[in-house]
Design an enzyme around this catalytic site. Structure first.
Site, PDB file in Angstrom:
ATOM      1  CB  SER A   1      -1.389  -0.345   1.392  1.00 13.17           C
ATOM      2  OG  SER A   1      -1.754  -0.874   0.793  1.00 13.17           O
TER       3      SER A   1
ATOM      4  CE  LYS B   1      -4.578   1.724  -0.786  1.00 15.25           C
ATOM      5  NZ  LYS B   1      -4.316   0.327  -0.538  1.00 15.25           N
TER       6      LYS B   1
ATOM      7  CB  SER C   1      -4.899   1.441   3.430  1.00 17.12           C
ATOM      8  OG  SER C   1      -3.779   1.402   2.318  1.00 17.12           O
TER       9      SER C   1
ATOM     10  CE  LYS D   1      -1.369   4.169   2.751  1.00 22.28           C
ATOM     11  NZ  LYS D   1      -1.628   3.012   3.538  1.00 22.28           N
TER      12      LYS D   1
END
Length: 393
Positions: free
Chosen positions: A65, A68, A128, A231
């Site tokens: 992720s 992202k 997320s 993140k």
């Protein structure tokens, strides 16, 4: 190449990210880094771009992720440019339906409902949401492949050598990869280019459709270090990943990246070790102020006899604490005899910084004003001057 040693006033204020050439993994200067349990990691200073310590920084990994972050960058740019708006309502189609993402992070989007861009953006950054990435990709680019193409255009624009995206969400794909160094650079671009987008990364919770979810970046709750965003990522193949950014009271900002950590909590522990080590052992200061002259150089064949030299951007270096007075600087010209025409911003050399006898960083040396061409008699005179000068050099 002409080399000149010059005294350059070092300034203490800090502003935006600057492009610096740094000696990457040699930046520890004998400062022993902490033991980090990760397949690859990087600690980068945001302002100078210096890599303070790293392990396998260019090794290609599954980003999970962390992908992202680039999705967020594309969304943030579209918002900044007015191509989309936070108040736009997006109809959730089949491919963005939350039911398509079982056993993975999502914001639980329902088919054929309308959701604002603002909510979807938070769904991507804070919780997320894989479903939210698809909804935004289709809204911005019409379909996911077109959106991914835009993601990879920014990969090229940022000069990332070990990154390729195939999805907006980061679920494992053999052709989707990134590196710790590249993720740090993406993070720096978000902070610098999209401050409004970056603010969302500090939000600890997000509630949508009566479902409250917490930000998976546990360092946001840690009061012993001022982490304000970035993140997490995880898949069974990627392991546990985390990009984190933190600041100190004197505005030093570091970005840490750990990838392939074996445990959920471990990624926070290892990131915190990197950040605390960096703040304890290094300092960053401004060396060149945007628009400020540092030297003046003779110009030949021009409508002016000289030109001011400096930098159009603020530049910074990062060094071990207590070493600022020992830093030396020199500037090097690509051609000792500058010749018109010259254009403001033209790079004609570099400023090189040295510590303990080693070059540690460099910055582009630029022309601070235009210099047009001289008339025929002026050119003839300068030709004679250079001819005579050449006889005695």
């Amino acid at each position: 190449m002409l080399k000149r040693t010059t005294k350059i006033a070092f300034l203490s204020s800090f502003v935006a990210l600057s492009a610096f050439s740094v000696s990457a993994e040699d930046m520890q200067f004998g400062v022993t880094p902490p033991q980090i349990t990760a397949q690859t990691y990087v600690l980068m200073d945001y302002n100078s771009g210096a890599i303070l310590t790293a392990l396998n920084p260019d090794q290609r990994q599954y980003p999970a992720s962390l992908t992202k972050m680039m999705t967020s960058y594309v969304v943030g740019v579209a918002l900044k440019q007015g191509k989309i708006h936070n108040t736009d309502m997006v109809t959730i189609g089949e491919s963005a339906w939350g039911r398509n993402f079982p056993d993975s992070s999502k914001m639980f989007l329902d088919l054929n409902t309308q959701v604002s861009v603002a909510d979807l953006n938070r769904g991507v950054i804070v919780v997320s949401g894989n479903d939210a990435t698809v909804a935004l990709a289709e809204h911005i680019s019409g379909n996911v492949p077109n959106f991914v193409e835009t993601m990879n255009k920014y990969v090229q624009q940022f000069g990332l050598k070990n990154t390729n995206f195939t999805t907006p969400h980061g679920l494992d794909d053999p052709n989707q990869y990134s590196s710790a160094r590249d993720m740090a650079i993406i993070g720096a671009h978000i902070i610098r280019d999209l401050p409004e987008e970056y603010k969302i990364y500090s939000e600890k919770n997000f509630t949508f459709n009566k479902i409250k979810q917490a930000n998976r970046n546990g360092l946001l709750w840690d009061k012993t270090i001022n982490v304000d965003g970035m993140k997490t990522g995880h898949t069974s193949q990627a392991g546990y990943n985390l990009v984190a950014s933190a600041t100190t009271s004197n505005n030093m900002r570091l970005i840490s990246v750990v990838m392939g950590v074996p445990t959920y909590k471990g990624r926070e522990v290892e990131s915190k070790k990197l950040l605390q080590w960096g703040f304890a052992n290094f300092e960053t200061f401004k060396t060149l102020e945007a628009g400020k002259e540092i030297s003046e150089q003779r110009v030949y064949y021009g409508d002016k006899n000289s030109v001011k030299l400096g930098a159009l951007m603020d530049h910074f270096i990062t060094i071990p604490k207590g070493k600022q007075s020992e830093v030396k600087a020199r500037y090097e010209l690509a051609d000792k005899n500058l010749q018109a025409p010259l254009v403001k911003g033209q790079v004609i050399g570099k400023v090189v910084y040295q510590l303990d006898g080693k070059d540690i960083a460099s910055a582009n040396l630029q022309v601070m004003n235009d210099v047009g061409e001289a008339g025929i008699f002026g050119k003839l005179w300068d030709w004679l001057v250079l001819t005579v000068k050449g006889l005695f050099s």
